[in-house]
Design a protein around this motif. Structure first.
Motif, PDB file in Angstrom:
ATOM      1  N   ILE A  27       0.872  -1.187   0.000  1.00 53.09           N
ATOM      2  CA  ILE A  27       0.000   0.000   0.000  1.00 53.09           C
ATOM      3  C   ILE A  27       0.901   1.227   0.000  1.00 53.09           C
ATOM      4  CG2 ILE A  27      -1.819   1.238   1.214  1.00 53.09           C
ATOM      5  CD1 ILE A  27      -2.604  -1.470   2.489  1.00 53.09           C
ATOM      6  N   GLU A  28       0.888   1.947  -1.095  1.00 53.09           N
ATOM      7  CA  GLU A  28       1.827   3.059  -1.301  1.00 53.09           C
ATOM      8  C   GLU A  28       1.658   4.186  -0.283  1.00 53.09           C
ATOM      9  OE1 GLU A  28       2.662   5.931  -4.976  1.00 53.09           O
ATOM     10  OE2 GLU A  28       2.537   3.812  -5.498  1.00 53.09           O
ATOM     11  N   GLU A  29       0.408   4.512   0.097  1.00 52.40           N
ATOM     12  CA  GLU A  29       0.165   5.641   1.004  1.00 52.40           C
ATOM     13  C   GLU A  29       0.774   5.425   2.393  1.00 52.40           C
ATOM     14  OE1 GLU A  29      -3.234   4.174   0.053  1.00 52.40           O
ATOM     15  OE2 GLU A  29      -2.846   5.014  -1.909  1.00 52.40           O
ATOM     16  N   ILE A  30       0.956   4.174   2.794  1.00 52.87           N
ATOM     17  CA  ILE A  30       1.466   3.896   4.139  1.00 52.87           C
ATOM     18  C   ILE A  30       2.928   4.275   4.262  1.00 52.87           C
ATOM     19  CG2 ILE A  30       1.988   2.026   5.765  1.00 52.87           C
ATOM     20  CD1 ILE A  30      -0.716   0.836   5.038  1.00 52.87           C
ATOM     21  N   GLY A  31       3.692   4.078   3.216  1.00 47.40           N
ATOM     22  CA  GLY A  31       5.101   4.461   3.259  1.00 47.40           C
ATOM     23  C   GLY A  31       5.888   3.650   4.277  1.00 47.40           C
ATOM     24  N   MET A  32       5.948   2.356   4.076  1.00 48.52           N
ATOM     25  CA  MET A  32       6.660   1.465   5.002  1.00 48.52           C
ATOM     26  C   MET A  32       8.118   1.880   5.100  1.00 48.52           C
ATOM     27  SD  MET A  32       6.576  -1.055   7.078  1.00 48.52           S
ATOM     28  CE  MET A  32       4.991  -1.779   6.829  1.00 48.52           C
ATOM     29  N   ASN A  33       8.622   1.976   6.333  1.00 48.90           N
ATOM     30  CA  ASN A  33      10.027   2.317   6.571  1.00 48.90           C
ATOM     31  C   ASN A  33      10.550   1.421   7.696  1.00 48.90           C
ATOM     32  OD1 ASN A  33       9.415   3.528   9.141  1.00 48.90           O
ATOM     33  ND2 ASN A  33       8.717   5.357   8.046  1.00 48.90           N
ATOM     34  N   PRO A  34      11.858   1.402   7.914  1.00 49.68           N
ATOM     35  CA  PRO A  34      12.415   0.504   8.947  1.00 49.68           C
ATOM     36  C   PRO A  34      11.882   0.771  10.359  1.00 49.68           C
ATOM     37  CG  PRO A  34      14.159   1.297   7.508  1.00 49.68           C
ATOM     38  CD  PRO A  34      12.913   2.035   7.130  1.00 49.68           C
ATOM     39  N   ASP A  35      11.624   2.029  10.702  1.00 50.83           N
ATOM     40  CA  ASP A  35      11.095   2.337  12.032  1.00 50.83           C
ATOM     41  C   ASP A  35       9.699   1.745  12.219  1.00 50.83           C
ATOM     42  OD1 ASP A  35      13.369   3.742  12.742  1.00 50.83           O
ATOM     43  OD2 ASP A  35      12.545   5.679  12.079  1.00 50.83           O
ATOM     44  N   LEU A  36       8.848   1.910  11.212  1.00 54.81           N
ATOM     45  CA  LEU A  36       7.498   1.368  11.268  1.00 54.81           C
ATOM     46  C   LEU A  36       7.549  -0.158  11.318  1.00 54.81           C
ATOM     47  CD1 LEU A  36       4.461   1.846  11.223  1.00 54.81           C
ATOM     48  CD2 LEU A  36       4.576   1.934   8.727  1.00 54.81           C
ATOM     49  N   GLU A  37       8.419  -0.741  10.521  1.00 49.40           N
ATOM     50  CA  GLU A  37       8.561  -2.197  10.509  1.00 49.40           C
ATOM     51  C   GLU A  37       8.996  -2.712  11.884  1.00 49.40           C
ATOM     52  OE1 GLU A  37      11.263  -5.639   8.344  1.00 49.40           O
ATOM     53  OE2 GLU A  37      10.948  -3.719   7.296  1.00 49.40           O
ATOM     54  N   ASN A  38       9.966  -2.054  12.498  1.00 50.64           N
ATOM     55  CA  ASN A  38      10.426  -2.469  13.829  1.00 50.64           C
ATOM     56  C   ASN A  38       9.325  -2.316  14.876  1.00 50.64           C
ATOM     57  OD1 ASN A  38      12.965  -3.165  12.922  1.00 50.64           O
ATOM     58  ND2 ASN A  38      13.834  -1.148  13.343  1.00 50.64           N
ATOM     59  N   ASP A  39       8.551  -1.239  14.775  1.00 53.38           N
ATOM     60  CA  ASP A  39       7.465  -1.022  15.724  1.00 53.38           C
ATOM     61  C   ASP A  39       6.399  -2.109  15.589  1.00 53.38           C
ATOM     62  OD1 ASP A  39       6.451   0.667  17.840  1.00 53.38           O
ATOM     63  OD2 ASP A  39       4.819   1.135  16.441  1.00 53.38           O
ATOM     64  N   ILE A  40       6.084  -2.488  14.364  1.00 55.58           N
ATOM     65  CA  ILE A  40       5.096  -3.551  14.132  1.00 55.58           C
ATOM     66  C   ILE A  40       5.619  -4.877  14.685  1.00 55.58           C
ATOM     67  CG2 ILE A  40       3.945  -4.921  12.351  1.00 55.58           C
ATOM     68  CD1 ILE A  40       3.807  -2.289  10.689  1.00 55.58           C
ATOM     69  N   ARG A  41       6.891  -5.170  14.453  1.00 58.09           N
ATOM     70  CA  ARG A  41       7.480  -6.415  14.971  1.00 58.09           C
ATOM     71  C   ARG A  41       7.452  -6.426  16.509  1.00 58.09           C
ATOM     72  NH1 ARG A  41       9.806  -9.541  11.095  1.00 58.09           N
ATOM     73  NH2 ARG A  41      10.322  -8.502   9.124  1.00 58.09           N
ATOM     74  N   ASP A  42       7.744  -5.286  17.123  1.00 56.79           N
ATOM     75  CA  ASP A  42       7.708  -5.199  18.590  1.00 56.79           C
ATOM     76  C   ASP A  42       6.290  -5.427  19.124  1.00 56.79           C
ATOM     77  OD1 ASP A  42      10.415  -4.688  18.643  1.00 56.79           O
ATOM     78  OD2 ASP A  42      10.185  -2.517  18.905  1.00 56.79           O
ATOM     79  N   TYR A  43       5.297  -4.825  18.449  1.00 55.77           N
ATOM     80  CA  TYR A  43       3.906  -4.993  18.862  1.00 55.77           C
ATOM     81  C   TYR A  43       3.489  -6.458  18.772  1.00 55.77           C
ATOM     82  CZ  TYR A  43      -1.165  -5.131  18.507  1.00 55.77           C
ATOM     83  OH  TYR A  43      -2.483  -5.469  18.677  1.00 55.77           O
ATOM     84  N   VAL A  44       3.833  -7.105  17.678  1.00 57.81           N
ATOM     85  CA  VAL A  44       3.443  -8.501  17.489  1.00 57.81           C
ATOM     86  C   VAL A  44       4.140  -9.402  18.516  1.00 57.81           C
ATOM     87  CG1 VAL A  44       3.536 -10.455  15.879  1.00 57.81           C
ATOM     88  CG2 VAL A  44       2.873  -8.196  15.051  1.00 57.81           C
TER      89      VAL A  44
END
Length: 181
Positions: A27-44
């Motif tokens: 999804i282009e609007e989300i703009g996935m970046n390493p910080d967001l990816e790390n935050d998602i991994r931490d949440y999971v």
């Protein structure tokens, strides 16, 4: 543990964090970046079961929900809801101080209360809140009785605008000293 993700009308149910990140990266609007990816991994990886909402721009979010549902239909029909913990499990996770608070044990208690006291500042003639510690030894039947006696005593001696903390909070401590004679 599966993950339900939704961004407007796009939604998916995945069984691992890599698939979730791939869905969001598409999804282009989300703009996935390493910080967001790390935050998602931490949440999971965390024990938190509350839904997580990520802000894309003002009033635009995507959401991630941890679920036990095996299929999207099960998730939509709420067949995999987490049950509330039993009373025994709640007792295990409760703070020992909170359990001792209502324990009936007559005797002397040492109570410590940190509260916001309203005092007059003589230079300006105005009132202000000051952090105040009140320590007392009193006869009581339990920790909560000690707290109630302390607050009752203070209410008759300090400005009525003073603020007292909850007995369950970190600003009230008590210690059982022993039986009275």
């Amino acid at each position: 543990m599966n993950l339900y993700l939704r961004y407007f009308d796009r939604e998916t149910l995945v069984n691992n964090v890599d698939d979730a990140i791939a869905f969001l990266a598409a999804i282009e609007e989300i703009g996935m970046n390493p910080d967001l990816e790390n935050d998602i991994r931490d949440y999971v990886a965390s024990d938190v079961f509350y839904p997580k909402r990520y802000k894309i721009r003002p009033r635009v979010y995507f959401i991630i929900i941890k679920t036990e549902a095996a299929t999207m239909l099960d998730f939509k029909q709420k067949k995999a809801l987490r049950t509330s913990p039993s009373a025994a499990e709640q007792r295990e996770t409760a703070s020992p101080v909170l359990l001792r608070l209502n324990e009936e044990r007559a005797g002397w208690y040492e109570g410590t209360l940190d509260f916001k006291r309203v005092v007059l500042v003589p230079v300006t003639g105005k009132h202000e809140y000051r952090d105040t510690r009140f320590v007392v030894n009193c006869k009581a039947m339990s920790g909560i009785d000690c707290y109630n006696r302390m607050v009752e005593h203070l209410r008759s001696r300090v400005d009525s605008r003073s603020q007292f903390p909850s007995a369950k909070g970190k600003n009230f401590k008590f210690k059982y000293l022993g039986m009275w004679k």
